[in-house]
Design a protein around this motif. Structure first.
Motif, PDB file in Angstrom:
ATOM      1  N   GLY A  60      -3.554  27.423 -22.212  1.00  0.00           N
ATOM      2  CA  GLY A  60      -4.313  26.032 -21.752  1.00  0.00           C
ATOM      3  C   GLY A  60      -5.794  26.457 -21.029  1.00  0.00           C
ATOM      4  N   TYR A  61      -5.860  27.553 -20.674  1.00  0.00           N
ATOM      5  CA  TYR A  61      -7.001  27.838 -19.978  1.00  0.00           C
ATOM      6  C   TYR A  61      -8.150  28.213 -20.888  1.00  0.00           C
ATOM      7  N   SER A  62      -7.763  28.705 -22.114  1.00  0.00           N
ATOM      8  CA  SER A  62      -8.859  29.025 -23.145  1.00  0.00           C
ATOM      9  C   SER A  62      -9.272  27.670 -23.876  1.00  0.00           C
ATOM     10  N   ILE A  63      -8.196  26.732 -24.022  1.00  0.00           N
ATOM     11  CA  ILE A  63      -8.567  25.462 -24.826  1.00  0.00           C
ATOM     12  C   ILE A  63      -9.255  24.472 -23.542  1.00  0.00           C
ATOM     13  N   GLY A  64      -8.994  24.812 -22.102  1.00  0.00           N
ATOM     14  CA  GLY A  64      -9.749  23.762 -21.219  1.00  0.00           C
ATOM     15  C   GLY A  64     -10.977  24.224 -21.141  1.00  0.00           C
TER      16      GLY A  64
ATOM     17  N   THR B 122      -4.322  32.323 -12.690  1.00  0.00           N
ATOM     18  CA  THR B 122      -3.597  31.346 -13.189  1.00  0.00           C
ATOM     19  C   THR B 122      -2.381  31.598 -13.948  1.00  0.00           C
ATOM     20  N   MET B 123      -2.541  32.710 -14.825  1.00  0.00           N
ATOM     21  CA  MET B 123      -1.383  33.218 -15.294  1.00  0.00           C
ATOM     22  C   MET B 123      -0.289  33.740 -14.633  1.00  0.00           C
ATOM     23  N   VAL B 124      -0.579  34.329 -13.239  1.00  0.00           N
ATOM     24  CA  VAL B 124       0.177  34.793 -12.349  1.00  0.00           C
ATOM     25  C   VAL B 124       0.981  33.809 -11.763  1.00  0.00           C
ATOM     26  N   ALA B 125       0.297  32.690 -11.479  1.00  0.00           N
ATOM     27  CA  ALA B 125       0.708  31.291 -10.813  1.00  0.00           C
ATOM     28  C   ALA B 125       1.723  30.830 -11.989  1.00  0.00           C
ATOM     29  N   ALA B 126       1.363  30.856 -13.195  1.00  0.00           N
ATOM     30  CA  ALA B 126       2.417  30.187 -14.030  1.00  0.00           C
ATOM     31  C   ALA B 126       3.570  31.150 -14.314  1.00  0.00           C
ATOM     32  N   SER B 127       3.439  32.376 -14.240  1.00  0.00           N
ATOM     33  CA  SER B 127       4.349  33.225 -14.378  1.00  0.00           C
ATOM     34  C   SER B 127       5.668  32.782 -13.046  1.00  0.00           C
TER      35      SER B 127
ATOM     36  N   GLN C 298     -10.342  15.001 -17.862  1.00  0.00           N
ATOM     37  CA  GLN C 298      -9.319  14.084 -18.477  1.00  0.00           C
ATOM     38  C   GLN C 298      -8.813  14.356 -20.107  1.00  0.00           C
ATOM     39  N   VAL C 299      -9.806  14.808 -20.806  1.00  0.00           N
ATOM     40  CA  VAL C 299      -9.481  14.782 -22.050  1.00  0.00           C
ATOM     41  C   VAL C 299      -8.544  16.049 -22.187  1.00  0.00           C
ATOM     42  N   SER C 300      -8.519  17.331 -21.595  1.00  0.00           N
ATOM     43  CA  SER C 300      -7.627  18.341 -21.636  1.00  0.00           C
ATOM     44  C   SER C 300      -6.419  17.832 -21.312  1.00  0.00           C
ATOM     45  N   LEU C 301      -6.099  16.852 -20.509  1.00  0.00           N
ATOM     46  CA  LEU C 301      -4.696  16.191 -20.162  1.00  0.00           C
ATOM     47  C   LEU C 301      -4.186  15.845 -21.304  1.00  0.00           C
ATOM     48  N   PHE C 302      -4.789  15.228 -22.330  1.00  0.00           N
ATOM     49  CA  PHE C 302      -4.086  14.736 -23.573  1.00  0.00           C
ATOM     50  C   PHE C 302      -4.126  15.864 -24.679  1.00  0.00           C
TER      51      PHE C 302
ATOM     52  N   GLY D 183       3.877  22.694 -19.347  1.00  0.00           N
ATOM     53  CA  GLY D 183       3.422  22.639 -18.008  1.00  0.00           C
ATOM     54  C   GLY D 183       2.382  23.706 -17.655  1.00  0.00           C
ATOM     55  N   SER D 184       2.614  24.995 -17.970  1.00  0.00           N
ATOM     56  CA  SER D 184       1.941  26.081 -17.942  1.00  0.00           C
ATOM     57  C   SER D 184       0.407  25.863 -18.362  1.00  0.00           C
ATOM     58  N   ALA D 185       0.502  25.365 -19.556  1.00  0.00           N
ATOM     59  CA  ALA D 185      -0.721  25.100 -20.485  1.00  0.00           C
ATOM     60  C   ALA D 185      -1.615  24.165 -19.551  1.00  0.00           C
ATOM     61  N   LEU D 186      -1.124  23.190 -19.325  1.00  0.00           N
ATOM     62  CA  LEU D 186      -1.833  22.296 -18.205  1.00  0.00           C
ATOM     63  C   LEU D 186      -2.358  22.881 -17.051  1.00  0.00           C
ATOM     64  N   LEU D 187      -1.470  23.672 -16.423  1.00  0.00           N
ATOM     65  CA  LEU D 187      -1.884  24.329 -15.412  1.00  0.00           C
ATOM     66  C   LEU D 187      -3.203  25.269 -15.363  1.00  0.00           C
ATOM     67  N   GLY D 188      -3.023  25.966 -16.657  1.00  0.00           N
ATOM     68  CA  GLY D 188      -4.142  26.702 -17.088  1.00  0.00           C
ATOM     69  C   GLY D 188      -5.368  25.929 -17.275  1.00  0.00           C
ATOM     70  N   SER D 189      -5.303  24.905 -18.103  1.00  0.00           N
ATOM     71  CA  SER D 189      -6.284  23.879 -18.423  1.00  0.00           C
ATOM     72  C   SER D 189      -7.044  23.604 -16.994  1.00  0.00           C
ATOM     73  N   PHE D 190      -6.348  23.104 -16.249  1.00  0.00           N
ATOM     74  CA  PHE D 190      -6.744  22.253 -14.942  1.00  0.00           C
ATOM     75  C   PHE D 190      -7.392  23.594 -13.978  1.00  0.00           C
ATOM     76  N   ALA D 191      -7.007  24.615 -14.341  1.00  0.00           N
ATOM     77  CA  ALA D 191      -7.364  25.675 -13.384  1.00  0.00           C
ATOM     78  C   ALA D 191      -9.017  25.759 -13.786  1.00  0.00           C
ATOM     79  N   PHE D 192      -9.352  25.676 -15.160  1.00  0.00           N
ATOM     80  CA  PHE D 192     -10.727  25.767 -15.525  1.00  0.00           C
ATOM     81  C   PHE D 192     -11.490  24.281 -15.297  1.00  0.00           C
ATOM     82  N   THR D 193     -11.092  23.357 -15.737  1.00  0.00           N
ATOM     83  CA  THR D 193     -11.743  22.142 -15.621  1.00  0.00           C
ATOM     84  C   THR D 193     -11.960  21.442 -14.338  1.00  0.00           C
ATOM     85  N   SER D 194     -10.939  21.799 -13.446  1.00  0.00           N
ATOM     86  CA  SER D 194     -11.012  21.332 -12.137  1.00  0.00           C
ATOM     87  C   SER D 194     -12.225  21.895 -11.480  1.00  0.00           C
ATOM     88  N   ALA D 195     -12.365  23.103 -11.625  1.00  0.00           N
ATOM     89  CA  ALA D 195     -13.417  24.126 -10.999  1.00  0.00           C
ATOM     90  C   ALA D 195     -14.770  23.689 -11.597  1.00  0.00           C
TER      91      ALA D 195
END
Length: 232
Positions: free
Chosen positions: A148-152, A103-108, A159-163, A65-77
């Motif tokens: 997740g942020y790095s991958i995203g 994002t890491m603070v929020a994921a914590s 959409q791709v990062s979601l999977f 869940g945190s990885a997705l949160l990190g990914s979306f933090a970049f991709t949505s922006a």
């Protein structure tokens, strides 16, 4: 340094950051609670494996869940164009690093919320909180968000990062069966091993160092790509 501090503070007070973290906490908590309930009714209240199932599944859910949160933090922006504005305001590296840090603070916080839920479920079902380790959950969330942020940031597609991001956490575990001993040195398995041991207060320095090494490598690659790649 001033740009980085200003960027981090402005990122940290974004309502969308904490909204996404709250939604993630609810989803992770609901899944962890469901798994705990199923394990409880299947094994019974006196089974020593019930709490182990809860903790392992909850930690895995927090990481994903945190990885997705990190990914979306970049991709949505990136998708909305707000990232481009932040680069103009704070320059590339501060904008990138500040978004990752907030994002890491929020994921914590997501991890801590999940740990508290596990303790509450333990008290509700068995009358005891059992193992309560919010610090381990927070660290797991932090590592997941960084991954997740790095991958995203490399993928950029929402959409791709979601999977793709969950796949980067699942596929190494499948490959580890073929790699045997070498499989324990891939990121998700090393992070999971550290969390499992840390929550029981067992030494696992090699797992922690392996996880941090992976995060530093992937983060450096992501930052390098971001600084060189066109934002269009």
């Amino acid at each position: 340094m001033g740009n980085l501090s200003a960027a981090f503070i402005s990122d940290l007070v974004r309502p969308s950051l904490w909204r996404d973290a709250a939604v993630g906490s609810l989803l992770v908590g609901a899944l962890a609670g469901t798994l705990y309930t199923l394990a409880y009714f299947e094994s019974g209240p006196s089974s020593p494996g019930t709490e182990a199932v809860l903790l392992k599944s909850a930690l895995s859910l927090v990481l994903t869940g945190s990885a997705l949160l990190g990914s979306f933090a970049f991709t949505s922006a990136f998708r909305t164009g707000s990232l481009h504005l932040r680069v103009l305001l704070f320059q590339r590296i501060p904008a990138f690093a500040a978004r990752a840090g907030s994002t890491m603070v929020a994921a914590s916080a997501l991890g801590v919320a999940t740990a508290e839920l596990c303790a509450a479920l333990g008290a509700l079902v068995s009358g005891t909180t059992g193992i309560h380790a919010p610090g381990v959950f927070a660290a797991t969330g932090c590592m997941g968000a960084a991954w997740g942020y790095s991958i995203g940031s490399v993928v950029r597609n929402h959409q791709v990062s979601l999977f793709l991001v969950p796949l980067t956490l699942v596929l190494p575990g499948l490959a580890a069966q073929l790699m045997q001993e070498a499989g324990q040195f891939v990121f998700p398995l090393a992070a999971a091993d550290w969390a499992d041991r840390a929550i029981l207060s067992q030494p696992a320095s090699w797992s922690l160092l392996t996880s941090l090494g992976w995060l530093a490598t992937v983060g450096a690659v992501a930052l390098g790509v971001f600084t060189k790649r066109d934002l269009a």
